[in-house]
Design an enzyme around this catalytic site. Sequence first.
Site, PDB file in Angstrom:
ATOM      1  N   GLU A  77       0.898  -1.154   0.080  1.00  0.00           N
ATOM      2  CA  GLU A  77       0.024  -0.007   0.017  1.00  0.00           C
ATOM      3  C   GLU A  77       0.913   1.300  -0.029  1.00  0.00           C
ATOM      4  OE1 GLU A  77      -2.709  -0.334   3.477  1.00  0.00           O
ATOM      5  OE2 GLU A  77      -3.624  -2.132   2.329  1.00  0.00           O
ATOM      6  N   HIS A  92      -7.486   1.733   1.799  1.00  0.00           N
ATOM      7  CA  HIS A  92      -7.647   1.288   3.442  1.00  0.00           C
ATOM      8  C   HIS A  92      -8.445   2.184   4.127  1.00  0.00           C
ATOM      9  CE1 HIS A  92      -4.952  -1.360   5.980  1.00  0.00           C
ATOM     10  NE2 HIS A  92      -6.191  -1.054   6.853  1.00  0.00           N
TER      11      HIS A  92
HETATM   12  N1  LIG Z   1      -9.494  -2.189   6.629  1.00  0.00           N
HETATM   13  C1  LIG Z   1      -9.186  -1.723   7.647  1.00  0.00           C
HETATM   14  O1  LIG Z   1      -8.919  -0.756   7.993  1.00  0.00           O
HETATM   15  C2  LIG Z   1      -9.373  -2.680   8.932  1.00  0.00           C
HETATM   16  C3  LIG Z   1      -9.966  -2.264  10.279  1.00  0.00           C
HETATM   17  C4  LIG Z   1      -9.990  -3.096  11.042  1.00  0.00           C
HETATM   18  C5  LIG Z   1      -9.590  -4.562  11.231  1.00  0.00           C
HETATM   19  N2  LIG Z   1      -9.115  -4.852   9.835  1.00  0.00           N
HETATM   20  C6  LIG Z   1      -8.826  -6.322   9.707  1.00  0.00           C
HETATM   21  O2  LIG Z   1      -9.702  -7.101  10.027  1.00  0.00           O
HETATM   22  C7  LIG Z   1      -9.216  -8.287  10.665  1.00  0.00           C
HETATM   23  C8  LIG Z   1     -10.554  -8.580  11.623  1.00  0.00           C
HETATM   24  O3  LIG Z   1     -10.817  -7.623  12.523  1.00  0.00           O
HETATM   25  P1  LIG Z   1     -11.464  -7.977  13.788  1.00  0.00           P
HETATM   26  O4  LIG Z   1     -11.836  -6.609  14.650  1.00  0.00           O
HETATM   27  O5  LIG Z   1     -12.936  -8.762  13.746  1.00  0.00           O
HETATM   28  O6  LIG Z   1     -10.577  -8.964  14.504  1.00  0.00           O
HETATM   29  P2  LIG Z   1     -10.905  -9.913  15.562  1.00  0.00           P
HETATM   30  O7  LIG Z   1      -9.619 -10.488  16.341  1.00  0.00           O
HETATM   31  O8  LIG Z   1     -12.232  -9.693  16.560  1.00  0.00           O
HETATM   32  O9  LIG Z   1     -11.243 -11.238  14.575  1.00  0.00           O
HETATM   33  C9  LIG Z   1     -10.616 -12.038  13.971  1.00  0.00           C
HETATM   34  C10 LIG Z   1     -11.074 -13.433  14.005  1.00  0.00           C
HETATM   35  O10 LIG Z   1     -10.135 -14.077  12.937  1.00  0.00           O
HETATM   36  C11 LIG Z   1     -10.299 -15.450  13.402  1.00  0.00           C
HETATM   37  N3  LIG Z   1      -9.317 -16.304  12.688  1.00  0.00           N
HETATM   38  C12 LIG Z   1      -8.010 -16.495  12.736  1.00  0.00           C
HETATM   39  N4  LIG Z   1      -7.409 -17.318  11.946  1.00  0.00           N
HETATM   40  C13 LIG Z   1      -8.452 -17.577  11.266  1.00  0.00           C
HETATM   41  C14 LIG Z   1      -8.615 -18.539  10.082  1.00  0.00           C
HETATM   42  N5  LIG Z   1      -7.357 -19.286   9.665  1.00  0.00           N
HETATM   43  N6  LIG Z   1      -9.622 -18.962   9.403  1.00  0.00           N
HETATM   44  C15 LIG Z   1     -10.687 -18.240  10.066  1.00  0.00           C
HETATM   45  N7  LIG Z   1     -10.793 -17.361  10.916  1.00  0.00           N
HETATM   46  C16 LIG Z   1      -9.649 -17.004  11.588  1.00  0.00           C
HETATM   47  C17 LIG Z   1     -10.144 -15.424  14.835  1.00  0.00           C
HETATM   48  O11 LIG Z   1     -10.374 -16.746  15.766  1.00  0.00           O
HETATM   49  C18 LIG Z   1     -10.719 -14.256  15.239  1.00  0.00           C
HETATM   50  O12 LIG Z   1     -12.259 -14.638  15.815  1.00  0.00           O
HETATM   51  C19 LIG Z   1      -8.242  -7.834  11.492  1.00  0.00           C
HETATM   52  O13 LIG Z   1      -7.229  -8.524  11.808  1.00  0.00           O
HETATM   53  C20 LIG Z   1      -7.539  -6.672  10.775  1.00  0.00           C
HETATM   54  O14 LIG Z   1      -6.473  -7.304   9.887  1.00  0.00           O
HETATM   55  C21 LIG Z   1      -9.061  -4.098   8.831  1.00  0.00           C
END
Ligand SMILES: NC(=O)c1ccc[n+]([C@@H]2O[C@H](COP(=O)([O-])OP(=O)(O)OC[C@H]3O[C@@H](n4cnc5c(N)ncnc54)[C@H](O)[C@@H]3O)[C@@H](O)[C@H]2O)c1
Length: 307
Positions: free
Chosen positions: A262, A281
């Site tokens: 990015e 993003h």
């Molecule tokens: N675009 C953005 O600006 C933005 C903002 C917030 C979060 N995010 C991304 O989104 C992701 C999710 O956010 P969140 O707040 O829900 O996180 P979170 O930690 O609440 O949830 C992530 C989930 O993914 C699961 N997981 C881990 N490995 C896995 C696999 N191999 N298969 C399926 N599930 C799996 C975990 O068990 C967990 O329940 C973050 O890790 C981050 O990378 C991006």
Amino acid sequence: MTKILIAEKIDSICPEMFREAGFEVEIRPGLGPDELRAALADCEGLVVRSAVKVTAELLAAAGRLKVVGRAGAGVDTIDVEAARARGIAVLNTPGQNAGAVAELVMGLMLALVRQIMPAHAALLAGRWEKNRFSGGSELGGKTLALLGFGAVGRRLAALAKGFGLEVLAHDPLVADEVITAAGARPAGWPDILAAADFLSLHLPLTPETRGLISREVIFNRLKPGARLINCARGGLVDEAALAEALAKGRLAGVGLDVFENEPPGADHPLLAFENVVVTPHLGASTAEAQVNVARSIAAQMIEYLRR
Ligand SMILES: NC(=O)c1ccc[n+]([C@@H]2O[C@H](COP(=O)([O-])OP(=O)(O)OC[C@H]3O[C@@H](n4cnc5c(N)ncnc54)[C@H](O)[C@@H]3O)[C@@H](O)[C@H]2O)c1
């Protein structure tokens, strides 16, 4: 006096809370690597968002550092192993921006099925192409598959059900009962891929999940004509395979908020398709989410540093 360096732009609630707690705060977004190392030398706490990469080298130069706080979900911009080795805690704010990300996913899905972006561009260019864009479809009755059922996945499930989507979820760390109670249906890997009209990614980027949506998944596991949404992390998906699948008509559309690198260059292959909708993003970039993450990271760091 305990000193905190805030190394990126953040809502003012964050420094206010530190100051109220009696900490000294320095706000210095946009520092280069050398300036950052120098600024960190006398700090116990560091606050970052997405731009500053907290490397082993940076941590090695921060002799007094006790805690790094990321105002966002996920810690993949921080060398957590190096921090652990130095006894430095790493905190983040999962869930605080879940509503913002989930609503962006809905926006990308709607933009894809109604061709909002190309229709908008055509109209701005003076072309009223009603016939060309009248083949849209509806979300209601389609299947949305979620990989990852944490804070974002759960919020999205609630929104998607309001649109009449059937929601499937796969998350090895979440019990089936929790998925069912949230109104979704648990589904195994790789069955969930074959069922998805929309596949949306909501899992962290780790060495295990890097490249999870591989060429094999894209070409052999996903239903032909499926649409992929990635508002998690770019490294989860094989971008070259995705572009190839779009070119061959294997996938009907892609919505992306994140990229492997990015920003992607203007010549990035995925930017050449009308059925790709992209945002830079922006998942967490709402006024509400920014206040939430700023407040949450300050509260956690204050509590940690006062222990
Ligand atoms: N675009 C953005 O600006 C933005 C903002 C917030 C979060 N995010 C991304 O989104 C992701 C999710 O956010 P969140 O707040 O829900 O996180 P979170 O930690 O609440 O949830 C992530 C989930 O993914 C699961 N997981 C881990 N490995 C896995 C696999 N191999 N298969 C399926 N599930 C799996 C975990 O068990 C967990 O329940 C973050 O890790 C981050 O990378 C991006």
